[in-house]
Design a protein around this motif. Structure first.
Motif, PDB file in Angstrom:
ATOM      1  N   MET A   1      -7.313  -6.891  -6.294  1.00 52.98           N
ATOM      2  CA  MET A   1      -5.904  -7.128  -6.525  1.00 52.98           C
ATOM      3  C   MET A   1      -5.190  -5.796  -6.658  1.00 52.98           C
ATOM      4  O   MET A   1      -5.672  -4.895  -7.325  1.00 52.98           O
ATOM      5  N   ILE A   2      -4.051  -5.692  -6.021  1.00 55.29           N
ATOM      6  CA  ILE A   2      -3.235  -4.492  -6.100  1.00 55.29           C
ATOM      7  C   ILE A   2      -2.144  -4.739  -7.138  1.00 55.29           C
ATOM      8  O   ILE A   2      -1.338  -5.652  -6.990  1.00 55.29           O
ATOM      9  N   ALA A   3      -2.150  -3.931  -8.187  1.00 48.59           N
ATOM     10  CA  ALA A   3      -1.116  -4.038  -9.217  1.00 48.59           C
ATOM     11  C   ALA A   3       0.034  -3.113  -8.844  1.00 48.59           C
ATOM     12  O   ALA A   3      -0.169  -1.920  -8.646  1.00 48.59           O
ATOM     13  N   VAL A   4       1.220  -3.675  -8.733  1.00 49.80           N
ATOM     14  CA  VAL A   4       2.402  -2.886  -8.410  1.00 49.80           C
ATOM     15  C   VAL A   4       3.206  -2.723  -9.690  1.00 49.80           C
ATOM     16  O   VAL A   4       3.752  -3.676 -10.217  1.00 49.80           O
ATOM     17  N   MET A   5       3.235  -1.496 -10.169  1.00 53.27           N
ATOM     18  CA  MET A   5       3.936  -1.181 -11.413  1.00 53.27           C
ATOM     19  C   MET A   5       5.309  -0.588 -11.094  1.00 53.27           C
ATOM     20  O   MET A   5       5.470   0.071 -10.069  1.00 53.27           O
ATOM     21  N   PRO A   6       6.284  -0.789 -11.944  1.00 50.65           N
ATOM     22  CA  PRO A   6       7.630  -0.254 -11.678  1.00 50.65           C
ATOM     23  C   PRO A   6       7.663   1.260 -11.522  1.00 50.65           C
ATOM     24  O   PRO A   6       8.532   1.792 -10.855  1.00 50.65           O
ATOM     25  N   GLN A   7       6.711   1.960 -12.119  1.00 48.21           N
ATOM     26  CA  GLN A   7       6.708   3.414 -12.057  1.00 48.21           C
ATOM     27  C   GLN A   7       6.075   3.956 -10.770  1.00 48.21           C
ATOM     28  O   GLN A   7       6.130   5.147 -10.515  1.00 48.21           O
ATOM     29  N   MET A   8       5.468   3.111  -9.960  1.00 44.72           N
ATOM     30  CA  MET A   8       4.787   3.558  -8.744  1.00 44.72           C
ATOM     31  C   MET A   8       5.778   3.958  -7.663  1.00 44.72           C
ATOM     32  O   MET A   8       6.873   3.406  -7.584  1.00 44.72           O
ATOM     33  N   ARG A   9       5.342   4.908  -6.827  1.00 43.25           N
ATOM     34  CA  ARG A   9       6.133   5.264  -5.651  1.00 43.25           C
ATOM     35  C   ARG A   9       5.729   4.317  -4.531  1.00 43.25           C
ATOM     36  O   ARG A   9       4.549   4.169  -4.226  1.00 43.25           O
ATOM     37  N   LEU A  10       6.698   3.653  -3.936  1.00 44.71           N
ATOM     38  CA  LEU A  10       6.464   2.732  -2.825  1.00 44.71           C
ATOM     39  C   LEU A  10       7.143   3.321  -1.600  1.00 44.71           C
ATOM     40  O   LEU A  10       8.363   3.454  -1.566  1.00 44.71           O
ATOM     41  N   LEU A  11       6.342   3.683  -0.603  1.00 42.11           N
ATOM     42  CA  LEU A  11       6.860   4.380   0.564  1.00 42.11           C
ATOM     43  C   LEU A  11       6.687   3.529   1.810  1.00 42.11           C
ATOM     44  O   LEU A  11       5.568   3.140   2.159  1.00 42.11           O
ATOM     45  N   VAL A  12       7.790   3.242   2.487  1.00 39.42           N
ATOM     46  CA  VAL A  12       7.784   2.442   3.708  1.00 39.42           C
ATOM     47  C   VAL A  12       7.820   3.390   4.901  1.00 39.42           C
ATOM     48  O   VAL A  12       8.701   4.251   4.990  1.00 39.42           O
ATOM     49  N   ALA A  13       6.857   3.228   5.812  1.00 44.33           N
ATOM     50  CA  ALA A  13       6.870   3.985   7.061  1.00 44.33           C
ATOM     51  C   ALA A  13       7.918   3.355   7.969  1.00 44.33           C
ATOM     52  O   ALA A  13       7.823   2.180   8.318  1.00 44.33           O
ATOM     53  N   VAL A  14       8.921   4.113   8.335  1.00 48.82           N
ATOM     54  CA  VAL A  14      10.037   3.586   9.119  1.00 48.82           C
ATOM     55  C   VAL A  14       9.589   3.205  10.532  1.00 48.82           C
ATOM     56  O   VAL A  14       9.928   2.142  11.024  1.00 48.82           O
ATOM     57  N   GLU A  15       8.818   4.068  11.172  1.00 49.63           N
ATOM     58  CA  GLU A  15       8.348   3.798  12.534  1.00 49.63           C
ATOM     59  C   GLU A  15       7.203   2.786  12.515  1.00 49.63           C
ATOM     60  O   GLU A  15       6.366   2.813  11.614  1.00 49.63           O
ATOM     61  N   PRO A  16       7.151   1.891  13.498  1.00 50.99           N
ATOM     62  CA  PRO A  16       6.047   0.926  13.555  1.00 50.99           C
ATOM     63  C   PRO A  16       4.705   1.632  13.748  1.00 50.99           C
ATOM     64  O   PRO A  16       4.635   2.736  14.270  1.00 50.99           O
ATOM     65  N   VAL A  17       3.655   0.957  13.304  1.00 52.08           N
ATOM     66  CA  VAL A  17       2.303   1.500  13.362  1.00 52.08           C
ATOM     67  C   VAL A  17       1.437   0.576  14.217  1.00 52.08           C
ATOM     68  O   VAL A  17       1.618  -0.640  14.213  1.00 52.08           O
ATOM     69  N   ASP A  18       0.502   1.156  14.929  1.00 52.16           N
ATOM     70  CA  ASP A  18      -0.476   0.382  15.692  1.00 52.16           C
ATOM     71  C   ASP A  18      -1.367  -0.359  14.691  1.00 52.16           C
ATOM     72  O   ASP A  18      -2.086   0.266  13.915  1.00 52.16           O
ATOM     73  N   PHE A  19      -1.313  -1.677  14.690  1.00 52.64           N
ATOM     74  CA  PHE A  19      -2.034  -2.455  13.690  1.00 52.64           C
ATOM     75  C   PHE A  19      -3.524  -2.582  13.967  1.00 52.64           C
ATOM     76  O   PHE A  19      -4.235  -3.245  13.226  1.00 52.64           O
ATOM     77  N   ARG A  20      -4.011  -1.935  15.004  1.00 49.71           N
ATOM     78  CA  ARG A  20      -5.462  -1.840  15.177  1.00 49.71           C
ATOM     79  C   ARG A  20      -6.038  -0.799  14.229  1.00 49.71           C
ATOM     80  O   ARG A  20      -7.241  -0.765  14.002  1.00 49.71           O
ATOM     81  N   LYS A  21      -5.166   0.027  13.650  1.00 54.86           N
ATOM     82  CA  LYS A  21      -5.615   1.052  12.712  1.00 54.86           C
ATOM     83  C   LYS A  21      -6.109   0.400  11.422  1.00 54.86           C
ATOM     84  O   LYS A  21      -5.505  -0.537  10.915  1.00 54.86           O
ATOM     85  N   GLY A  22      -7.194   0.940  10.921  1.00 57.30           N
ATOM     86  CA  GLY A  22      -7.725   0.513   9.635  1.00 57.30           C
ATOM     87  C   GLY A  22      -7.323   1.500   8.552  1.00 57.30           C
ATOM     88  O   GLY A  22      -6.321   2.234   8.690  1.00 57.30           O
ATOM     89  N   ILE A  23      -8.116   1.561   7.509  1.00 61.00           N
ATOM     90  CA  ILE A  23      -7.802   2.428   6.377  1.00 61.00           C
ATOM     91  C   ILE A  23      -7.707   3.889   6.796  1.00 61.00           C
ATOM     92  O   ILE A  23      -6.721   4.564   6.487  1.00 61.00           O
ATOM     93  N   ASP A  24      -8.703   4.396   7.500  1.00 63.18           N
ATOM     94  CA  ASP A  24      -8.702   5.815   7.870  1.00 63.18           C
ATOM     95  C   ASP A  24      -7.517   6.173   8.760  1.00 63.18           C
ATOM     96  O   ASP A  24      -6.904   7.235   8.594  1.00 63.18           O
ATOM     97  N   GLY A  25      -7.172   5.308   9.695  1.00 62.60           N
ATOM     98  CA  GLY A  25      -6.032   5.559  10.568  1.00 62.60           C
ATOM     99  C   GLY A  25      -4.718   5.566   9.813  1.00 62.60           C
ATOM    100  O   GLY A  25      -3.841   6.388  10.079  1.00 62.60           O
TER     101      GLY A  25
END
Length: 120
Positions: A1-25
Motif C-alpha cells: 500500500m502506498i501512503a500519500v501524506m499531505p507533506q509528500m511531494r507529488l510530481l506529475v510528468a507532463v509529457e506522456p510516457v511509454d507504458f511498456r516501461k517498468g520501474i527502472d525505466g
C-alpha cells in the motif's frame, strides 16, 4: 500500500510516457526528464499517450512501489500542459481527484498548514 501524506511531494510528468516501461525505466524518466531523485521520497505520476492510464512510482525506503490505474472507458480529462515545464506539482487531495478522473485544479481542500492562534 502506498501512503500519500499531505507533506509528500507529488510530481506529475507532463509529457506522456511509454507504458511498456517498468520501474527502472520510470526511475530513469524521473531522473532525466523531471530532474528529480526517485529515492528522495517524492511520488511520481505518469500518464500514457492515450490518457487511459496513470502509473504512480514511489520509493518507501526499502524498494519501489509501482501502481497503475487504467480506465475501463474514456480518458483522463485533465492533464497539465507543457507550458510550465516538464513537471507539475500536486497536493495529496488533488491526487485523489485526479485518480477519480476529475480536474485537480478546480478542487479546494483545507490548507495543509495553518497558524495556531496564541492562547488568550
Amino acid at each position: 500500500m502506498i501512503a500519500v501524506m499531505p507533506q509528500m511531494r507529488l510530481l506529475v510528468a507532463v509529457e506522456p510516457v511509454d507504458f511498456r516501461k517498468g520501474i527502472d525505466g520510470l526511475v530513469a524518466v524521473a531522473r532525466q526528464r523531471l530532474q528529480a531523485e526517485p529515492f528522495g521520497g517524492a511520488l511520481f505520476i505518469f500518464g500514457s499517450r492515450n490518457r487511459k492510464s496513470i502509473k504512480i512510482l514511489a520509493y518507501d525506503g526499502q524498494g519501489f512501489w509501482l501502481a497503475q490505474k487504467r480506465l475501463s472507458a474514456g480518458q483522463f480529462r485533465w492533464w497539465p500542459s507543457a507550458e510550465k515545464g516538464a513537471v507539475y506539482a500536486l497536493e495529496a487531495a488533488q491526487l485523489q481527484v485526479l485518480l477519480w478522473n476529475g480536474d485537480p485544479t478546480r478542487t479546494t481542500a483545507a490548507p495543509m498548514w495553518r497558524a495556531i492562534a496564541p492562547a488568550a
